[in-house]
Design a protein around this motif. Structure first.
Motif, short mmCIF file in Angstrom:
data_model
loop_
_atom_site.label_atom_id
_atom_site.label_comp_id
_atom_site.label_asym_id
_atom_site.label_seq_id
_atom_site.Cartn_x
_atom_site.Cartn_y
_atom_site.Cartn_z
N ASN A 188 0.83 -1.21 0.00
CA ASN A 188 0.00 0.00 0.00
C ASN A 188 0.86 1.25 0.00
OD1 ASN A 188 -2.17 -1.75 0.13
ND2 ASN A 188 -2.41 -1.56 2.35
N LYS A 189 1.96 1.21 0.71
CA LYS A 189 2.85 2.37 0.76
C LYS A 189 3.44 2.68 -0.61
CE LYS A 189 7.16 3.92 2.97
NZ LYS A 189 8.26 3.54 3.89
N LEU A 190 3.77 1.63 -1.34
CA LEU A 190 4.42 1.82 -2.63
C LEU A 190 3.44 2.14 -3.75
CD1 LEU A 190 6.98 -1.15 -2.62
CD2 LEU A 190 7.47 1.26 -2.25
N PHE A 191 2.22 1.56 -3.71
CA PHE A 191 1.39 1.58 -4.91
C PHE A 191 -0.07 2.01 -4.70
CE2 PHE A 191 4.54 -1.90 -5.65
CZ PHE A 191 5.25 -1.28 -6.67
N TRP A 192 -0.52 2.19 -3.48
CA TRP A 192 -1.95 2.46 -3.28
C TRP A 192 -2.25 3.94 -3.38
CZ3 TRP A 192 -6.31 -0.13 -3.53
CH2 TRP A 192 -7.47 0.41 -2.98
N SER A 193 -3.24 4.29 -4.20
CA SER A 193 -3.72 5.67 -4.30
C SER A 193 -4.95 5.80 -3.42
CB SER A 193 -4.07 6.02 -5.75
OG SER A 193 -4.79 7.23 -5.80
N GLU A 194 -4.82 6.54 -2.36
CA GLU A 194 -5.94 6.71 -1.43
C GLU A 194 -7.07 7.50 -2.08
OE1 GLU A 194 -7.87 5.58 1.73
OE2 GLU A 194 -5.75 5.06 1.48
N MET B 237 -7.89 7.66 -5.35
CA MET B 237 -8.59 6.91 -6.40
C MET B 237 -9.00 5.51 -5.93
SD MET B 237 -8.64 9.13 -8.82
CE MET B 237 -9.23 8.19 -10.22
N ARG B 238 -8.52 5.09 -4.76
CA ARG B 238 -8.84 3.78 -4.20
C ARG B 238 -8.45 2.65 -5.16
NH1 ARG B 238 -8.94 3.97 0.86
NH2 ARG B 238 -10.20 2.04 0.96
N ARG B 239 -7.19 2.69 -5.62
CA ARG B 239 -6.69 1.68 -6.54
C ARG B 239 -5.18 1.62 -6.46
NH1 ARG B 239 -8.22 5.27 -11.82
NH2 ARG B 239 -10.26 4.45 -11.19
N TYR B 240 -4.61 0.52 -6.99
CA TYR B 240 -3.16 0.37 -7.10
C TYR B 240 -2.68 1.00 -8.41
CZ TYR B 240 -3.59 -2.94 -3.25
OH TYR B 240 -3.86 -3.52 -2.04
N ALA B 241 -1.47 1.55 -8.37
CA ALA B 241 -0.95 2.22 -9.56
C ALA B 241 0.57 2.22 -9.56
CB ALA B 241 -1.47 3.65 -9.63
N ASP B 242 1.15 2.31 -10.77
CA ASP B 242 2.59 2.52 -10.92
C ASP B 242 2.98 3.88 -10.35
OD1 ASP B 242 3.11 0.12 -12.20
OD2 ASP B 242 3.10 0.98 -14.22
N PHE B 243 4.29 4.05 -10.17
CA PHE B 243 4.83 5.34 -9.69
C PHE B 243 5.96 5.75 -10.62
CE2 PHE B 243 7.89 7.88 -7.37
CZ PHE B 243 7.10 8.78 -6.66
N GLY B 244 6.03 7.04 -10.94
CA GLY B 244 7.12 7.53 -11.76
C GLY B 244 6.96 8.99 -12.11
N LEU B 245 7.84 9.46 -12.99
CA LEU B 245 7.79 10.85 -13.45
C LEU B 245 6.70 10.94 -14.50
CD1 LEU B 245 9.17 13.63 -13.20
CD2 LEU B 245 10.66 12.94 -15.12
N HIS B 246 5.62 11.66 -14.17
CA HIS B 246 4.41 11.48 -14.98
C HIS B 246 3.59 12.75 -15.09
CE1 HIS B 246 0.99 9.47 -16.77
NE2 HIS B 246 0.19 9.99 -15.85
N THR B 247 2.97 12.87 -16.26
CA THR B 247 1.88 13.82 -16.46
C THR B 247 0.87 13.19 -17.42
OG1 THR B 247 1.23 15.98 -17.33
CG2 THR B 247 3.16 14.96 -18.32
N ASP B 248 -0.39 13.45 -17.19
CA ASP B 248 -1.43 12.97 -18.10
C ASP B 248 -1.60 13.89 -19.30
OD1 ASP B 248 -2.35 10.62 -16.72
OD2 ASP B 248 -3.21 11.94 -15.20
N ALA B 249 -1.01 15.08 -19.23
CA ALA B 249 -1.18 16.09 -20.28
C ALA B 249 -0.17 15.89 -21.40
CB ALA B 249 -1.06 17.49 -19.69
N VAL B 250 -0.32 14.79 -22.14
CA VAL B 250 0.53 14.51 -23.30
C VAL B 250 -0.37 14.15 -24.47
CG1 VAL B 250 2.55 13.76 -21.98
CG2 VAL B 250 0.79 12.10 -22.60
N LYS B 251 0.10 14.42 -25.66
CA LYS B 251 -0.64 14.06 -26.85
C LYS B 251 0.33 13.89 -28.01
CE LYS B 251 -1.56 18.73 -28.61
NZ LYS B 251 -2.59 19.67 -29.08
#
Length: 797
Positions: free
Chosen positions: A599-605, A607-621
């Motif tokens: 949970n410490k590494l991957f849980w998003s409180e 969104m209530r789901r597991y997720a990857d972690f990294g250098l990220h933005t959703d604003a790409v096209k």
């Protein structure tokens, strides 16, 4: 006196000279000392350079150095007579070969003369989606003794079948039957080309005895004969005796040799006769062409003259029918015994389709020999791995007729259910491909025939790149679900695997370790992939599934961490079974599966789901470089930051569930289960889609030309892991037991219904299924891991 003075003067001059020489010596001492130090430093530098070059040379060779000389495949060739001959040329529509590095091969080509003249159709040989066959595939195949295949090509249906006999203690003999019928009222003309070929490096020889008979010899087989029998409705025959550049050039060689038969008023297209280089009478390719009218039947009989007595009695005609019927009955009986589909209430047509799906997996087991091209960070150019054999099932005969590491783990779940001996043989071949580092190349492209069908950019394998360790999933399955089928010999075989399994596990822990303790990171993502919306992670097996937008060493991947947790659990299980110390692996599993750590590494409180972690933005096209440039590149509209990739929800988010790492009483299990059933996320009437409709990359192209792959379509292997996990949680005490059971029944029904429906409609099992319509898409037939639908039907997990 004078003498005394002279002597005294000489003494003074001598003393003066000595003092002068002494002063010179004193002046030279520092110089000598400096020279000595200089030489010492030079020697040390030379030794350091030599040591560095030696060490660098050693590092360069590690990638192509075997793990050790103790092979896992202890018996091969005629030492395993029951699996010596088989339909191992998986990339052609029909072909027989032995499990020898340079085997003689026998195969079939065909074409419809009128279409070939019109240029509308090439000769059928390699399984090719471009041929647009209405359907083709094995209807029955037991992996050892026999197979029955049907191919529908326009107005024609071809049926190929083979039966082996007498191979319990020696190579034995086999007969293949080819039948052709018209699908329309009008009779059809068809050109069939049956051939025998060897590679350039093969020992032995082949020659034509007549148009309808071939002879040959190899050191392994001795003398052998191939005879064409019981043919009818033959309008014309011709032969080709020549040299081909390789097995991958056989069809080209035939195409180049075709010519009009002027002796028959240009009515027929004939093979070119004897076309050997001057002075060379040793062909490696002999083909017989028969122009026939439907209905047509021919039998091809292979015999080995073990006693030197010439031709023995033929396995043909009625005797062939009897043997084929006997094997077919045994196959159907064993299939029901293993999978219990009738007992579960499935209709007869469902059982027939399941048998065909499973048979295509077994009929897709091939035998390959050659060397991979590999690289490490210490090599400047690709190097050849050692030459080795591989006995392996292929994902798709038309598109992926070669071995893939993570696919194989899923294949062997099915194969081991059928025959543990075959499965352990396959795993042993894969483990023999391990180098001294503990690395196994994830894609095996062995031999010219296989390499000719792979795009250049995918040929070279890099030793920092992994693949999910699904072979351990198979071994866990054997030791748990299939434990009742394991003999002492089977356990001894797994025990022999142990040193290599340890090294493999260790390699993952060194090469794929993540930035923080308890995490792992897939290698192989390119920071320079500016033309990709999200740089691919081919090594994960999920290709274009969206990860952090900007690859860095700070990434941590939830799926790989879960794979390593289950790998450590399996290693502990194996260790206990074979009497080894399991503590190290049990401790690793306890750490990696710790809910607090996960949970410490991957849980998003939020969104209530597991997720990857990294250098990220959703604003790409993806967009054009400029108005005048048609090339698309990734355009970043917002500065990325280190964070969870929490708005992306799909298969990767499910891995703690898929591999049963969430405690049965955890509220997070409830969150994940509830998300499974939401139609705007992953749920469809046909199975779970790979990426939720709310994810930023859902159904988006990854490049200007690459369609979405793992960004929405339904994949059977991950759905199998899902129903397997739901089955587990539906039988585990906890507050979500009933919910897991409900979802399990619904998802299993959706998957089975859709796959069988599409098979009946099209004649194919597919690589993936459309999440909006359920239609099959991607390559076909894909009876690698998509054949897992049979285990889902059987509820064998």
């Amino acid at each position: 006196m004078v003498r005394q003075r002279r002597g005294h003067g000489q003494q003074e001059r001598g003393s003066s000279e000595r003092r002068q020489l002494h002063r010179i010596d004193e002046d030279n001492e520092p110089r000598k000392s400096r020279m000595s130090w200089l030489w010492t430093i030079v020697m040390l530098l030379l030794l350091s350079v030599a040591a560095h070059l030696t060490y660098t040379g050693y590092l360069e060779t590690r990638v192509t150095t075997r793990f050790d000389n103790n092979k896992m495949v202890t018996k091969s060739g005629l030492e395993v007579p029951q699996r010596y001959w088989g339909s191992y040329r998986t990339g052609v529509y029909f072909g027989m070969a032995t499990r020898e590095p340079h085997s003689p091969v026998l195969g079939l080509m065909w074409y419809q003369p009128q279409k070939l003249i019109q240029g509308a159709q090439s000769i059928r040989h390699n399984c090719d989606q471009g041929d647009n066959l209405k359907r083709y595939g094995w209807l029955q195949h037991d992996g050892v003794n026999f197979g029955i295949q049907e191919l529908v090509d326009g107005p024609l249906t071809l049926k190929t079948s083979f039966v082996k006999r007498g191979h319990e203690t020696c190579a034995g003999e086999w007969t293949a039957r080819v039948e052709a019928v018209s699908n329309v009222e009008k009779e059809q003309e068809l050109s069939l080309i049956f051939y025998v070929a060897t590679e350039e490096k093969a020992e032995g020889w082949i020659q034509e005895d007549s148009v309808m008979r071939f002879e040959g010899h190899t050191p392994q087989l001795g003398d052998f004969f191939v005879t064409l029998l019981n043919y009818s409705n033959v309008l014309h025959s011709s032969q080709l005796v020549t040299k081909s550049e390789g097995l991958h050039k056989l069809r080209d060689t035939v195409m180049a040799s075709l010519k009009w038969d002027v002796l028959n008023n240009n009515k027929f297209i004939s093979l070119g006769g004897v076309l050997l280089p001057k002075g060379d009478n040793k062909p490696n390719f002999i083909a017989t062409q028969l122009l026939v009218r439907t209905p047509f039947t021919m039998e091809v009989v292979y015999q080995r003259d073990e006693a030197g007595s010439g031709i023995q009695s033929f396995l043909a005609s009625q005797e062939f029918d009897i043997e084929l019927g006997r094997h077919s009955e045994n196959f159907q009986r064993k299939f029901e015994d293993k999978f219990q589909l009738r007992a579960k209430g499935y209709k007869q047509e469902d059982v027939v389709d399941a048998r065909a799906t499973f048979s295509n997996l077994l009929g897709g087991i091939g035998y390959f020999y050659g060397s991979s091209l590999v690289m490490s960070k210490y090599t400047n150019e690709p190097r050849s791995y050692w030459k080795a054999p591989l006995y392996s099932a292929v994902p798709s005969r038309s598109f992926f007729p070669r071995g893939f590491l993570w696919d194989e783990g899923f294949h062997e779940l099915l194969v081991s259910t059928w025959d543990v001996d075959i499965s352990l043989d396959v795993i042993a071949h894969w483990l023999d491909l391990m180098n001294i580092e503990g690395w196994i190349p994830r894609e095996q492209i062995l031999g010219e025939e296989a390499r000719s069908r792979v795009p250049e950019e995918f040929v070279v394998q890099r030793n920092e790149n992994a693949n999910p360790p699904t072979l351990l999933l198979t071994l866990k399955y054997m030791l748990t679900t299939m434990h009742g089928s394991l003999s002492k010999e089977h356990v001894n075989t797994i025990s022999r695997f142990w040193p290599r399994l340890q090294k493999w596990f260790s390699w993952y822990n060194v090469s794929q370790i993540g930035p923080v303790p308890g995490s792992y990171r897939w290698r192989g993502r390119s920071v320079n992939a500016i033309h990709e919306l999200n740089p691919k992670t081919l090594t994960s097996g999920l290709d274009d599934y969206p990860r952090a937008s900007h690859p860095t060493e700070e990434e941590r991947h939830v799926d790989l961490t879960c794979w390593m947790a289950v790998a450590s659990q399996t290693m502990a299980l194996i260790a206990d079974k074979i009497g080894q110390n399991s503590e190290r692996y049990s401790d690793t599993f306890a750490t990696l599966s710790d809910p607090l750590q996960m949970n410490k590494l991957f849980w998003s409180e939020s969104m209530r789901r597991y997720a990857d972690f990294g250098l990220h933005t959703d604003a790409v096209k993806l967009g054009r470089k400029s108005k005048n440039d048609s090339t698309f590149i990734r355009i970043v509209q917002e500065r990325p930051r280190l964070q969870l990739v929490e708005k992306t929800f799909g298969y990767v988010s499910l891995f703690p569930l898929l591999l049963c790492l969430i405690p049965a009483n955890s509220p997070k299990l409830g969150d994940v289960l509830n998300d499974l059933r939401k139609p705007d996320l992953l749920w469809t009437p046909y199975g779970l889609r790979s990426l939720s409709t709310t994810s930023p990359a859902y159904l988006k192209k990854n490049t200007q030309h690459d369609p979405p792959y793992w960004r929405g379509p339904i994949w059977i292997n991950i759905n199998y892991l899902t129903v397997k996990a739901l089955f587990h949680y539906s039988r585990s005490e906890g507050p979500y037991k009933e919910l897991a059971g409900e979802i399990y029944l619904q998802l299993r029904e959706n998957l089975v219904t859709n796959v069988l429906k599409r098979y009946r409609e099209t004649g194919f099992v597919y690589e993936q299924y459309n999440d909006k319509t359920g239609e099959g898409q991607g390559c076909k037939p894909f009876t690698g891991w998509s054949a897992l639908v049979v285990l889902i039907m059987a509820e064998i997990y």
